[in-house]
Design an enzyme around this catalytic site. Structure first.
Site, PDB file in Angstrom:
ATOM      1  N   ASP A 110      21.568   9.798 110.080  1.00 25.57           N
ATOM      2  CA  ASP A 110      22.305   9.144 109.328  1.00 25.57           C
ATOM      3  C   ASP A 110      20.608   8.005 108.789  1.00 25.57           C
ATOM      4  OD1 ASP A 110      24.724   7.442 107.476  1.00 25.57           O
ATOM      5  OD2 ASP A 110      24.133   5.349 108.844  1.00 25.57           O
ATOM      6  N   ASP A 158      21.656   4.557 105.817  1.00 20.86           N
ATOM      7  CA  ASP A 158      22.217   3.233 106.064  1.00 20.86           C
ATOM      8  C   ASP A 158      21.810   2.617 107.438  1.00 20.86           C
ATOM      9  OD1 ASP A 158      21.893   3.445 102.938  1.00 20.86           O
ATOM     10  OD2 ASP A 158      23.666   3.738 103.360  1.00 20.86           O
TER      11      ASP A 158
END
Length: 222
Positions: A7, A9
């Site tokens: 991922d 953020d």
């Protein structure tokens, strides 16, 4: 194949690039500060709660791109990278990506933020393979506000990784080892799919699940 999925953020970055881009457009004068911040904050709280309507959010977030056109948008993003993203990138996150690459793993960033914002960020991390929300565009290259294909959000991340594998003549059975690093409860479907889920800078609910299931917890930004 060995997969290392990240991922973006609050996982590789200590910020939310989508939220930060929205605030940056306010600084550029593209949006009214009070109106935008109120709406952006509301969407962000929905994301953290796991209740976000991704289609509604994309319509909101890409509106300034269509208003200002591709050339101005690209120039603004270059400033965004220089002023916001590059200073936020931290050595431990960069080193983690490079360690997987050095081990011969296929590294992908799998994010629910749109490809306009995230592709230059992926390149800054030295990652060529990006799964992000693809934007539908008109004949002039402006986003229409619609999502093209399956959004890489929640269960959609699993579907998009499976699509990526299928395009290469592969499926999960051909993956020798898979690791996914994420901070968010929204990524639980993909975390449950891989061989090694790593709760990375996890939110409170994901940390609780990781503790209960014995998953590795990694804090990159201490």
């Amino acid at each position: 194949m060995k997969l290392a999925l990240f991922d973006l953020d609050h996982t590789l970055l200590p910020l939310d690039s989508d939220y930060a881009w929205g605030q940056f457009t306010v600084r550029l004068g593209w949006r009214d500060a009070e109106t935008h911040t109120r709406a952006n904050d509301a969407f962000y709280e929905q994301y953290k709660a796991g209740t976000l309507d991704i289609h509604e959010y994309i319509r909101f977030s890409v509106a300034p791109l269509a208003e200002h056109g591709p050339q101005k948008a690209d120039a603004a993003h270059r400033r965004f990278m220089d002023e916001v993203i590059l200073p936020a990138m931290q050595p431990r996150a960069i080193d983690l990506v490079r360690a997987h690459q050095a081990a011969g793993d296929q590294v992908l960033i799998v994010t629910a933020t749109n490809e306009f914002i995230t592709r230059p960020i992926a390149h800054a991390f030295g990652v060529d393979e990006l799964i992000a929300i693809d934007l539908e565009r008109d004949g002039q290259g402006n986003p229409t506000g619609a999502i093209r294909g399956t959004p890489s959000f929640r269960e959609g991340k699993v579907a998009r990784v499976e699509q990526w594998l299928s395009e290469r003549g592969l499926d999960w059975s051909r993956v020798e080892r898979s690791t996914f690093y994420s901070d968010s409860i929204n990524d639980l479907p993909l975390l449950e799919k891989v061989h090694e889920p790593v709760a990375t800078n996890p939110d409170e609910r994901l940390r609780s699940i990781a503790d209960g299931r014995g998953w590795r917890i990694l804090n990159l930004f201490e």
